[in-house]
Motif scaffolding. Structure first.
Motif, short mmCIF file in Angstrom:
data_model
loop_
_atom_site.label_atom_id
_atom_site.label_comp_id
_atom_site.label_asym_id
_atom_site.label_seq_id
_atom_site.Cartn_x
_atom_site.Cartn_y
_atom_site.Cartn_z
N THR A 253 -6.01 8.56 10.66
CA THR A 253 -6.72 9.77 11.10
C THR A 253 -7.90 9.94 10.16
OG1 THR A 253 -5.59 11.39 9.69
CG2 THR A 253 -4.51 10.83 11.79
N ALA A 254 -8.68 10.97 10.34
CA ALA A 254 -9.80 11.25 9.45
C ALA A 254 -9.32 11.78 8.10
CB ALA A 254 -10.75 12.25 10.09
N MET A 255 -7.99 11.95 7.95
CA MET A 255 -7.43 12.44 6.69
C MET A 255 -6.36 11.51 6.11
SD MET A 255 -7.08 16.49 7.71
CE MET A 255 -6.38 16.99 6.13
N LEU A 256 -6.05 10.43 6.83
CA LEU A 256 -4.94 9.57 6.41
C LEU A 256 -5.20 8.12 6.81
CD1 LEU A 256 -2.04 8.10 7.27
CD2 LEU A 256 -2.08 9.44 5.17
N CYS A 257 -5.04 7.22 5.86
CA CYS A 257 -5.08 5.78 6.14
C CYS A 257 -3.83 5.18 5.52
CB CYS A 257 -6.33 5.14 5.54
SG CYS A 257 -6.44 3.35 5.84
N GLY A 258 -3.01 4.53 6.35
CA GLY A 258 -1.77 3.97 5.81
C GLY A 258 -1.27 2.79 6.59
N ASP A 259 -0.30 2.14 6.03
CA ASP A 259 0.41 1.05 6.70
C ASP A 259 1.75 0.90 6.01
OD1 ASP A 259 1.08 -1.05 8.36
OD2 ASP A 259 -0.78 -2.15 8.05
N MET A 260 2.75 0.56 6.79
CA MET A 260 4.07 0.29 6.22
C MET A 260 4.70 -0.83 7.01
SD MET A 260 6.84 1.66 8.24
CE MET A 260 7.06 2.90 9.54
N GLY A 261 5.30 -1.78 6.28
CA GLY A 261 5.88 -2.90 7.00
C GLY A 261 6.59 -3.88 6.10
N VAL A 262 7.16 -4.88 6.74
CA VAL A 262 7.81 -5.99 6.05
C VAL A 262 6.95 -7.23 6.22
CG1 VAL A 262 9.84 -7.49 5.95
CG2 VAL A 262 10.12 -5.04 6.42
N ILE A 263 6.74 -7.95 5.15
CA ILE A 263 6.01 -9.22 5.18
C ILE A 263 7.01 -10.33 4.89
CG2 ILE A 263 4.23 -10.62 4.06
CD1 ILE A 263 2.71 -8.06 3.50
N GLU A 264 6.99 -11.37 5.72
CA GLU A 264 7.91 -12.50 5.57
C GLU A 264 7.11 -13.79 5.49
OE1 GLU A 264 12.07 -14.01 7.65
OE2 GLU A 264 10.44 -13.30 8.94
N ILE A 265 7.34 -14.57 4.43
CA ILE A 265 6.58 -15.79 4.18
C ILE A 265 7.53 -16.88 3.68
CG2 ILE A 265 4.61 -16.81 2.96
CD1 ILE A 265 3.58 -13.99 2.45
N PRO A 266 7.40 -18.11 4.18
CA PRO A 266 8.26 -19.20 3.68
C PRO A 266 7.79 -19.71 2.33
CG PRO A 266 6.77 -20.03 5.35
CD PRO A 266 6.54 -18.55 5.30
N ASP A 267 8.73 -20.27 1.57
CA ASP A 267 8.34 -20.96 0.35
C ASP A 267 8.09 -22.43 0.68
OD1 ASP A 267 10.81 -22.26 0.47
OD2 ASP A 267 11.75 -20.96 -1.02
N ARG A 268 7.82 -23.22 -0.34
CA ARG A 268 7.45 -24.62 -0.12
C ARG A 268 8.62 -25.47 0.37
NH1 ARG A 268 3.85 -25.17 -5.67
NH2 ARG A 268 2.22 -23.67 -5.04
N ARG A 269 9.83 -24.94 0.28
CA ARG A 269 11.00 -25.64 0.80
C ARG A 269 11.40 -25.14 2.19
NH1 ARG A 269 15.16 -25.99 -4.40
NH2 ARG A 269 13.73 -27.08 -5.82
N GLY A 270 10.59 -24.22 2.74
CA GLY A 270 10.87 -23.72 4.07
C GLY A 270 11.79 -22.52 4.13
N ARG A 271 12.19 -21.99 2.98
CA ARG A 271 13.06 -20.82 2.95
C ARG A 271 12.21 -19.56 3.01
NH1 ARG A 271 16.00 -22.53 -2.54
NH2 ARG A 271 13.77 -22.52 -3.05
N ASN A 272 12.59 -18.61 3.86
CA ASN A 272 11.80 -17.39 4.02
C ASN A 272 12.11 -16.37 2.94
OD1 ASN A 272 10.39 -18.17 6.33
ND2 ASN A 272 12.02 -17.51 7.69
N HIS A 273 11.07 -15.69 2.51
CA HIS A 273 11.19 -14.57 1.57
C HIS A 273 10.50 -13.37 2.18
CE1 HIS A 273 12.61 -17.07 -1.86
NE2 HIS A 273 11.92 -18.01 -1.23
N ALA A 274 11.11 -12.21 2.05
CA ALA A 274 10.56 -11.00 2.66
C ALA A 274 10.44 -9.89 1.62
CB ALA A 274 11.43 -10.54 3.82
N TYR A 275 9.46 -9.03 1.83
CA TYR A 275 9.28 -7.86 0.98
C TYR A 275 8.58 -6.77 1.78
CZ TYR A 275 4.60 -9.98 0.34
OH TYR A 275 3.37 -10.54 0.54
N THR A 276 8.82 -5.54 1.40
CA THR A 276 8.15 -4.42 2.06
C THR A 276 6.87 -4.08 1.31
OG1 THR A 276 9.16 -2.62 0.79
CG2 THR A 276 10.41 -3.46 2.68
N VAL A 277 5.90 -3.55 2.04
CA VAL A 277 4.71 -2.95 1.43
C VAL A 277 4.43 -1.64 2.17
CG1 VAL A 277 2.25 -3.15 0.93
CG2 VAL A 277 3.70 -5.18 0.78
N VAL A 278 4.32 -0.57 1.42
CA VAL A 278 3.92 0.73 1.97
C VAL A 278 2.71 1.20 1.18
CG1 VAL A 278 4.57 3.10 2.53
CG2 VAL A 278 6.31 1.27 2.57
N GLY A 279 1.61 1.49 1.86
CA GLY A 279 0.42 2.02 1.21
C GLY A 279 -0.11 3.20 1.99
N ILE A 280 -0.35 4.30 1.30
CA ILE A 280 -0.83 5.53 1.95
C ILE A 280 -1.96 6.13 1.12
CG2 ILE A 280 -0.20 7.81 2.83
CD1 ILE A 280 2.73 6.90 2.76
#
Length: 319
Positions: A253-280
């Motif tokens: 909005t004109a008073m709020l910029c945010g995002d919240m979610g989970v990011i999932e990325i594989p490592d070099r062995r193909g195993r997935n790692h996930a973490y949350t990011v919330v920014g407001i």
């Protein structure tokens, strides 16, 4: 220049298992929430181990630098939260318990209220094709009319008090998750919604609970949050690899910029790692130039997201 706030939450049971409705966790999270200071937009340094403290300090330093550059104004408040699923701990907690305007980030919570009702309705509340499409438009395209319709459906199956019924369902079913959530209005056709609130910690607990399958229809929620759409966590973040998966919801909005979610990325062995990011990032008044303001603050969130990714990449050898 600004000073750190008081220490807030330690990593407690609600971070690892926020949907456990037992008395011990409820009391722990309630006490943690009341310990937060709410000074003007200033990050505090929560207690942490060395890894958490390292990333936390990096985020504080980056936000401080962007304030000095004028990319974040002195009257703008910010909140940041990162939870590492691999390490099973909170690694960033900055102004996390402060209630902020929710904007469209309230929409996954509206969907969750409907799923809560389905879970105990014995078939009386159905997940019809029409409702599914309505939710997809709400979460993927950020449709305001569809959001209001889901609110109406929740209220219809509750006490017919409108948006307040959505908040009631959330707090009845998961009081340890939705501690600072306040839902009092539908979203106007203009999209100018400023009265609904939630904290970065509420979003974090929600995301953790969904990711770990602790809420009704968690997999369906993740599917819808992963539908192609806008985000400030990966799109436009140069460092993130093409293999990145994002499960998110933005708020603008004109008073709020945010995002919240989970990011999932594989490592070099193909195993997935996930973490949350919330920014407001929240303003006390409407920005005169909405387009320029939202683009600028979106890039602030992207810079923090990139910093978090670089830390996770070095820690887990991500691609």
């Amino acid at each position: 220049m600004y000073e750190p706030e008081h220490d807030q939450e330690h990593l407690s049971a609600d971070d690892a298992h926020p949907f456990r409705p037992d008395r011990r966790n409820f009391i722990a999270t309630a006490l943690a929430a009341t310990s937060a200071g709410l000074l003007m937009g200033a990050p505090y340094l929560a207690e942490a181990g060395s890894n958490r403290d390292s990333l936390q300090r990096q985020v504080v330093e980056l936000v401080t630098s962007m304030r000095r550059q004028g990319l974040i104004q002195p009257n703008e408040k910010t909140s940041w939260s990162v939870y590492d699923f691999t390490a099973r701990k909170k690694v960033v907690s900055i102004n996390e318990g402060a209630p902020r305007q929710a904007a469209s980030m309230i929409k996954p919570l509206v969907a969750q209220a409907y799923f809560f009702q389905m879970d105990r309705s014995r078939g009386q509340v159905a997940y019809s094709e029409d409702v599914r499409q309505c939710m997809e438009r709400m979460l993927q395209r950020s449709s305001n009319p569809d959001t209001n319709r889901i609110m109406d459906l929740v209220s219809q199956h509750q006490s017919r008090r409108g948006p307040a019924d959505v908040e009631l369902v959330l707090k009845q079913r998961a009081p340890a998750v939705f501690q600072e959530t306040r839902i009092v209005e539908k979203i106007p056709t203009t999209g100018q919604t400023y009265r609904n609130q939630a904290s970065a910690h509420d979003y974090s607990r929600f995301l953790i609970s969904v990711w770990e399958g602790r809420l009704p229809k968690s997999q369906e929620m993740l599917r819808m949050m992963a539908l192609p759409g806008g985000d400030r966590l990966a799109k436009g973040v140069a460092g993130l690899p093409p293999a990145t998966k994002v499960y998110n919801k933005t708020g603008s909005t004109a008073m709020l910029c945010g995002d919240m979610g989970v990011i999932e990325i594989p490592d070099r062995r193909g195993r997935n790692h996930a973490y949350t990011v919330v920014g407001i990032i929240e303003r006390p008044s409407r920005a005169e130039n909405y387009g320029a303001w939202i683009a600028s603050r979106g890039n602030v969130i992207r810079r923090v997201s990139n910093l978090v990714y670089q830390d996770m990449k070095s820690r887990y050898q991500l691609v």
